[in-house]
Design a protein around this motif. Structure first.
Motif, PDB file in Angstrom:
ATOM      1  N   GLU A 198       0.826  -1.206   0.000  1.00  0.00           N
ATOM      2  CA  GLU A 198       0.000   0.000   0.000  1.00  0.00           C
ATOM      3  C   GLU A 198       0.862   1.260   0.000  1.00  0.00           C
ATOM      4  O   GLU A 198       0.506   2.269  -0.609  1.00  0.00           O
ATOM      5  N   ALA A 199       2.015   1.211   0.681  1.00  0.00           N
ATOM      6  CA  ALA A 199       2.926   2.360   0.661  1.00  0.00           C
ATOM      7  C   ALA A 199       3.400   2.635  -0.761  1.00  0.00           C
ATOM      8  O   ALA A 199       3.552   3.792  -1.165  1.00  0.00           O
ATOM      9  N   GLY A 200       3.627   1.567  -1.520  1.00  0.00           N
ATOM     10  CA  GLY A 200       4.006   1.733  -2.920  1.00  0.00           C
ATOM     11  C   GLY A 200       2.891   2.331  -3.743  1.00  0.00           C
ATOM     12  O   GLY A 200       3.126   3.147  -4.648  1.00  0.00           O
ATOM     13  N   VAL A 201       1.640   1.947  -3.457  1.00  0.00           N
ATOM     14  CA  VAL A 201       0.492   2.486  -4.180  1.00  0.00           C
ATOM     15  C   VAL A 201       0.367   3.988  -3.936  1.00  0.00           C
ATOM     16  O   VAL A 201       0.045   4.756  -4.845  1.00  0.00           O
ATOM     17  N   ILE A 202       0.633   4.412  -2.703  1.00  0.00           N
ATOM     18  CA  ILE A 202       0.583   5.844  -2.386  1.00  0.00           C
ATOM     19  C   ILE A 202       1.663   6.608  -3.164  1.00  0.00           C
ATOM     20  O   ILE A 202       1.444   7.718  -3.635  1.00  0.00           O
ATOM     21  N   ALA A 203       2.832   5.977  -3.331  1.00  0.00           N
ATOM     22  CA  ALA A 203       3.956   6.658  -3.990  1.00  0.00           C
ATOM     23  C   ALA A 203       3.822   6.687  -5.507  1.00  0.00           C
ATOM     24  O   ALA A 203       4.283   7.631  -6.155  1.00  0.00           O
ATOM     25  N   GLY A 204       3.226   5.665  -6.101  1.00  0.00           N
ATOM     26  CA  GLY A 204       3.165   5.595  -7.560  1.00  0.00           C
ATOM     27  C   GLY A 204       2.494   4.325  -8.027  1.00  0.00           C
ATOM     28  O   GLY A 204       1.454   3.923  -7.517  1.00  0.00           O
ATOM     29  N   ARG A 205       3.131   3.654  -8.995  1.00  0.00           N
ATOM     30  CA  ARG A 205       2.538   2.449  -9.578  1.00  0.00           C
ATOM     31  C   ARG A 205       3.457   1.252  -9.339  1.00  0.00           C
ATOM     32  O   ARG A 205       4.414   1.027 -10.078  1.00  0.00           O
ATOM     33  N   PRO A 206       3.185   0.461  -8.302  1.00  0.00           N
ATOM     34  CA  PRO A 206       4.003  -0.734  -8.078  1.00  0.00           C
ATOM     35  C   PRO A 206       3.507  -1.906  -8.911  1.00  0.00           C
ATOM     36  O   PRO A 206       2.316  -2.041  -9.160  1.00  0.00           O
ATOM     37  N   TYR A 207       4.408  -2.752  -9.336  1.00  0.00           N
ATOM     38  CA  TYR A 207       4.030  -3.963 -10.071  1.00  0.00           C
ATOM     39  C   TYR A 207       5.162  -4.977  -9.944  1.00  0.00           C
ATOM     40  O   TYR A 207       6.175  -4.716  -9.317  1.00  0.00           O
ATOM     41  N   ARG A 208       4.935  -6.161 -10.524  1.00  0.00           N
ATOM     42  CA  ARG A 208       5.850  -7.292 -10.341  1.00  0.00           C
ATOM     43  C   ARG A 208       6.167  -7.470  -8.853  1.00  0.00           C
ATOM     44  O   ARG A 208       7.311  -7.522  -8.422  1.00  0.00           O
ATOM     45  N   ILE A 209       5.107  -7.571  -8.065  1.00  0.00           N
ATOM     46  CA  ILE A 209       5.224  -7.665  -6.605  1.00  0.00           C
ATOM     47  C   ILE A 209       5.570  -9.098  -6.214  1.00  0.00           C
ATOM     48  O   ILE A 209       4.932 -10.049  -6.654  1.00  0.00           O
ATOM     49  N   ARG A 210       6.573  -9.240  -5.348  1.00  0.00           N
ATOM     50  CA  ARG A 210       6.970 -10.546  -4.821  1.00  0.00           C
ATOM     51  C   ARG A 210       6.899 -10.494  -3.300  1.00  0.00           C
ATOM     52  O   ARG A 210       7.511  -9.638  -2.674  1.00  0.00           O
ATOM     53  N   ILE A 211       6.162 -11.415  -2.722  1.00  0.00           N
ATOM     54  CA  ILE A 211       6.060 -11.514  -1.264  1.00  0.00           C
ATOM     55  C   ILE A 211       6.516 -12.913  -0.874  1.00  0.00           C
ATOM     56  O   ILE A 211       5.954 -13.909  -1.331  1.00  0.00           O
ATOM     57  N   THR A 212       7.550 -12.993  -0.035  1.00  0.00           N
ATOM     58  CA  THR A 212       8.126 -14.276   0.366  1.00  0.00           C
ATOM     59  C   THR A 212       8.117 -14.384   1.879  1.00  0.00           C
ATOM     60  O   THR A 212       8.512 -13.456   2.583  1.00  0.00           O
ATOM     61  N   HIS A 213       7.667 -15.529   2.379  1.00  0.00           N
ATOM     62  CA  HIS A 213       7.646 -15.771   3.820  1.00  0.00           C
ATOM     63  C   HIS A 213       8.972 -16.389   4.226  1.00  0.00           C
ATOM     64  O   HIS A 213       9.395 -17.403   3.678  1.00  0.00           O
ATOM     65  N   PHE A 214       9.629 -15.800   5.220  1.00  0.00           N
ATOM     66  CA  PHE A 214      10.947 -16.270   5.612  1.00  0.00           C
ATOM     67  C   PHE A 214      10.932 -17.607   6.324  1.00  0.00           C
ATOM     68  O   PHE A 214      11.955 -18.285   6.390  1.00  0.00           O
ATOM     69  N   GLY A 215       9.784 -18.010   6.881  1.00  0.00           N
ATOM     70  CA  GLY A 215       9.732 -19.318   7.513  1.00  0.00           C
ATOM     71  C   GLY A 215      10.062 -20.410   6.508  1.00  0.00           C
ATOM     72  O   GLY A 215      10.844 -21.330   6.780  1.00  0.00           O
ATOM     73  N   ASP A 216       9.498 -20.283   5.309  1.00  0.00           N
ATOM     74  CA  ASP A 216       9.794 -21.251   4.258  1.00  0.00           C
ATOM     75  C   ASP A 216      11.234 -21.118   3.794  1.00  0.00           C
ATOM     76  O   ASP A 216      11.912 -22.114   3.516  1.00  0.00           O
ATOM     77  N   GLU A 217      11.730 -19.866   3.712  1.00  0.00           N
ATOM     78  CA  GLU A 217      13.094 -19.657   3.246  1.00  0.00           C
ATOM     79  C   GLU A 217      14.115 -20.217   4.230  1.00  0.00           C
ATOM     80  O   GLU A 217      15.153 -20.721   3.845  1.00  0.00           O
ATOM     81  N   ARG A 218      13.838 -20.121   5.527  1.00  0.00           N
ATOM     82  CA  ARG A 218      14.780 -20.664   6.498  1.00  0.00           C
ATOM     83  C   ARG A 218      14.832 -22.185   6.420  1.00  0.00           C
ATOM     84  O   ARG A 218      15.877 -22.789   6.625  1.00  0.00           O
ATOM     85  N   PRO A 258      -5.820 -10.513  -8.958  1.00  0.00           N
ATOM     86  CA  PRO A 258      -6.001  -9.346  -9.831  1.00  0.00           C
ATOM     87  C   PRO A 258      -5.942  -8.008  -9.124  1.00  0.00           C
ATOM     88  O   PRO A 258      -6.583  -7.060  -9.547  1.00  0.00           O
ATOM     89  N   GLY A 259      -5.208  -7.912  -8.024  1.00  0.00           N
ATOM     90  CA  GLY A 259      -5.123  -6.647  -7.311  1.00  0.00           C
ATOM     91  C   GLY A 259      -4.023  -6.688  -6.270  1.00  0.00           C
ATOM     92  O   GLY A 259      -3.754  -7.742  -5.681  1.00  0.00           O
ATOM     93  N   GLU A 260      -3.392  -5.534  -6.048  1.00  0.00           N
ATOM     94  CA  GLU A 260      -2.264  -5.500  -5.119  1.00  0.00           C
ATOM     95  C   GLU A 260      -2.694  -5.742  -3.677  1.00  0.00           C
ATOM     96  O   GLU A 260      -1.965  -6.350  -2.888  1.00  0.00           O
ATOM     97  N   GLY A 261      -3.891  -5.263  -3.312  1.00  0.00           N
ATOM     98  CA  GLY A 261      -4.391  -5.527  -1.973  1.00  0.00           C
ATOM     99  C   GLY A 261      -4.635  -7.006  -1.753  1.00  0.00           C
ATOM    100  O   GLY A 261      -4.338  -7.550  -0.689  1.00  0.00           O
ATOM    101  N   LEU A 262      -5.156  -7.678  -2.777  1.00  0.00           N
ATOM    102  CA  LEU A 262      -5.365  -9.121  -2.685  1.00  0.00           C
ATOM    103  C   LEU A 262      -4.033  -9.859  -2.604  1.00  0.00           C
ATOM    104  O   LEU A 262      -3.923 -10.890  -1.935  1.00  0.00           O
ATOM    105  N   ALA A 263      -3.027  -9.345  -3.290  1.00  0.00           N
ATOM    106  CA  ALA A 263      -1.702  -9.969  -3.213  1.00  0.00           C
ATOM    107  C   ALA A 263      -1.182  -9.930  -1.781  1.00  0.00           C
ATOM    108  O   ALA A 263      -0.647 -10.913  -1.268  1.00  0.00           O
TER     109      ALA A 263
END
Length: 563
Positions: free
Chosen positions: A316-336, A353-358
Motif C-alpha cells: 500500500e505504501a508503494g500504491v501511495i507513492a506511484g505504480r508498483p508492479y511485479r510484486i513478490r512476497i516471500t515468507h521467511f519461515g519457508d526460506e529458512r 487481480p489486485g495488489e491488496g489481494l496480493a
C-alpha cells in the motif's frame, strides 16, 4: 549463439568490453551460486544470496544482449524509461545503461538489489562523455560512484557486507587510476582490494563471525569484479570468489543459528514507477514498517526491497507513492527451511487481480502472482512463482478462466522438476480466497486439494464492471457507461449505478441460498458502498455473514463471492 567472451586490448573500454564482462560475470556467479547460498547468514539466513545475484546478473545480461542486437528485446517489462535497443552498434553509454537497466528490472533479494544500484552507478559515469579522462581514470570514477550510490540506496548501511567490499574496491581503483593506470590496472586493483576486504568481513559483522563465514553478498561482488578484470585483461582470476584459497569459507552455520535470528516475517519486492519526491516519502514509510530497506533506481523507475511483518502495508505504501508492479512476497519461515536444504512440504501459488489481494494472500502464506488488466501472467511467470515457493507439493490457484492454459503448462513444467502440482479450477479471485481459507498444509495432499476444490466450486462469483461501449449482452443492450453485473461470467444485470447494480446482483445470487458474502472493493470504490451492501444483506438475509476486503490497484470495481 551465446556470446563468446574475448580478451580486450589492455586499455579498451567499449560496448564489447561490457558485453564480455557481463558474460563472464554470469558464468562466475553460476559456478559460485550454490557455495554463496550455503554461507548466506546475513541479513536473513535464507540460502538465496548466490541465486539472487545470479538471476540479477542474468537479467542484466539479457538486456545487454538485446541492446546489442544479439537477442530478442523482450526483457523490459515496464513502460518506464529503458535503454534504446534499436541500435545494432551501441556506444559504451548505451551498453552500460542497458546493462544497468536489465539489472534493475530483474533484481532479486537484498544482494541483487544492491548489485543493480552498483551497476547503475557505473553506468552514470561511463554513460557520460569522458572528456579528457582516460579509460583507467573513467573506470575508477565509475567504481567510486557505484559504491556511493549503493550506500545511499540502503536505509541503514552495515559494515562487513558487500557495501564494505564495494567501498574497498573503489578506493583501490581510485589509487590505480590516479597513478595513470590502464582500465585493466584499475580493475585488477579493485578486484584484489575486494578480495582482501571480503576476508575481513567476519571480524566486522558479528553474525558472520559467529557463523565463521565471509559475507555472501561480498562473495558475489568479488566474482563480478573478477569478471571485469578478466574482460579487460584477458587473464583469468587466480581464484573464484568462494572456492579459491584466497577467500577461505568455513562450514555453513547450523540450523539453529538461522532460526534464532528472528526479525520480520516477510520479504517484499516490487518495481515502482514514481517521481523522486514520492520515493523519498516512501522510504520513510517503509523504514517505519520493517528493516533491510533498499530502494534503487532513478529517472522514474525504482526497485523496492524491504523486510516487514505486514506485507500489505508495504504494498500500500508503494500504491501511495506511484505504480508498483511485479510484486513478490516471500515468507521467511519457508526460506529458512530451505536454508537447511529442506523443501516446504506444501505451498499455495495464487494469481490475484489486485495488489491488496496480493498482500492478503501473502499474509495467508501464499506465493502470489499479480495479474494486471489485459496482462495475464504467462507460464514462465507461474513456473517462477512455483520455484520461489520451494515446496514438494504446490496447489496452484489460476484466478480466472483465461489463465487456465498458462497454469496447466506451468504445472507440467514444474512436475518435470519433481514438484507435485494440482491446479484448482478457480474462475475468480473470490473462489481463490474461499479455497485458501480451507487450505490445510498439514493434511494429505489429495484431501487438501479436494477440500480446496470443493470450497472454490461452492462459491458463486460476480463482478461489476463499467461498459466501454454499446453492445449486446445476455441481459440486453448496454450503453457506454452502464454498470454491468456479471454472475458466473455472464452479464445478468445492467444498471446505471454501482450500488443499485450490486444490490440487484446480490439479490439474484442469494436467491438460491448462501452463508457468507465476500466483497472485494476496487481502488476507487468508497467504503460507504461496502457499508450499504452489508446492511442490505443483513436486512434481507439475517443468517448470512459479510466480509469485506480491499482489492487494491488493478482490481475490478467490485468482486462478490457467495458461499
Amino acid at each position: 549463439m551465446p556470446h563468446e567472451p574475448q580478451p580486450q586490448p589492455p586499455d579498451e573500454l567499449d560496448a564489447d568490453a561490457v558485453r564480455t564482462w557481463s558474460s563472464l560475470a554470469v558464468a562466475a556467479l553460476g559456478r559460485a551460486r550454490e557455495d554463496i547460498d550455503a554461507i548466506n547468514v546475513y541479513p536473513v539466513a535464507d540460502a538465496d544470496t548466490g541465486t539472487n545475484l545470479y538471476l540479477t546478473a542474468e537479467s542484466a545480461d539479457r538486456a545487454l544482449a538485446a541492446a546489442l542486437g544479439t537477442a530478442p528485446a523482450d526483457v523490459s517489462e515496464t513502460t518506464g524509461p529503458g535503454p534504446d535497443a534499436g541500435s545494432r552498434t551501441p556506444s559504451l553509454s548505451q551498453a552500460v545503461r542497458a546493462y544497468a537497466h536489465g539489472a534493475l528490472i530483474g533484481a532479486r533479494g537484498n544482494s541483487g538489489t544492491i548489485l543493480a544500484q552498483l551497476l547503475r552507478g557505473v553506468a552514470d559515469v561511463l554513460g557520460d562523455e569522458p572528456g579528457d579522462r582516460g579509460p583507467g581514470r573513467l573506470l575508477a570514477q565509475a567504481l567510486t560512484r557505484a559504491a556511493e550510490e549503493a550506500y545511499r540506496a540502503v536505509a541503514h548501511p552495515v559494515e562487513g557486507t558487500m557495501l564494505t567490499v564495494a567501498a574497498a574496491a573503489a578506493t583501490a581503483g581510485e589509487a590505480a587510476g590516479a597513478a595513470a593506470g590502464t582500465a585493466a590496472d584499475v580493475a585488477r586493483a579493485a578486484y584484489d582490494a575486494a578480495r582482501a576486504a571480503l576476508a575481513d568481513t567476519p571480524g566486522q559483522l558479528a553474525e558472520l563471525g559467529r557463523a565463521g563465514v565471509v559475507d555472501a553478498g561480498g562473495c558475489g561482488l568479488v566474482a563480478v569484479l573478477g569478471a571485469l578484470w578478466q574482460a579487460l585483461s584477458g587473464q583469468e582470476p587466480a581464484a573464484e570468489a568462494v572456492r579459491g584459497r584466497a577467500v577461505p569459507v568455513p562450514q555453513p552455520p547450523q540450523p539453529c543459528e538461522a532460526e534464532e535470528q528472528g526479525g520480520p516475517a516477510y520479504e517484499v519486492i516490487y518495481l515502482l514507477e514514481a517521481a523522486e519526491p514520492a520515493v523519498g516519502e516512501l522510504r520513510e514509510r517503509l523504514d517505519g514498517l520493517g528493516d533491510s530497506l533498499v530502494v534503487v533506481g532513478g529517472d522514474g523507475l525504482w526497485n523496492v526491497h524491504v523486510h516487514v511483518d505486514d506485507p500489505g502495508a508495504a504494498v500500500e505504501a508503494g500504491v501511495i507513492a506511484g505504480r508498483p508492479y511485479r510484486i513478490r512476497i516471500t515468507h521467511f519461515g519457508d526460506e529458512r527451511r530451505r536454508a537447511r536444504g529442506e523443501r516446504v512440504q506444501r505451498a499455495v501459488v495464487a494469481v490475484v487481480p489486485g495488489e491488496g489481494l496480493a498482500g492478503l494472500c501473502g499474509e495467508a502464506g501464499a506465493t502470489t502472482v499479480l495479474a494486471r488488466p489485459g496482462e495475464a501472467p504467462d507460464a514462465a511467470a507461474l513456473v517462477d512463482a512455483i520455484r520461489r515457493a520451494h515446496a514438494r507439493e504446490v496447489v496452484l490457484l489460476p484466478g480466472g478462466a483465461d489463465q487456465r492454459a498458462a497454469a496447466a503448462a506451468a504445472a507440467e513444467r514444474a512436475r518435470a522438476d519433481g514438484v507435485r502440482v494440482a491446479v484448482i479450477p478457480t474462475r475468480s479471485a473470490v473462489q481463490g480466497l474461499a479455497a485458501l481459507a480451507v487450505h490445510d498444509p498439514d493434511g494429505s495432499f489429495d484431501e487438501d486439494v479436494v477440500a480446496m476444490t470443493a470450497a472454490a466450486g461452492a462459491t458463486r462469483y460476480a463482478e461489476l464492471a463499467v461498459a466501454e461501449r454499446q453492445s449486446f449482452t445476455s441481459a440486453g443492450i448496454c450503453q457506454a457507461g452502464d454498470v454491468l453485473g456479471l454472475i458466473d461470467g455472464d452479464v445478468a444485470v445492467i444498471g446505471s449505478g454501482l450500488t443499485e447494480t450490486a444490490e440487484a446482483v446480490l439479490e439474484r445470487m442469494l436467491g438460491s441460498g448462501g452463508e457468507l458474502v465476500t466483497l472485494v472493493l476496487g481502488p476507487e470504490v468508497p467504503d460507504t458502498l461496502a457499508e450499504r451492501l452489508e446492511a442490505y444483506v443483513q436486512h434481507g438475509h439475517l443468517a448470512v455473514d459479510t466480509v469485506t476486503y480491499r482489492g487494491g490497484r488493478y482490481s475490478a470495481p467490485l468482486l462478490i463471492g457467495v458461499e
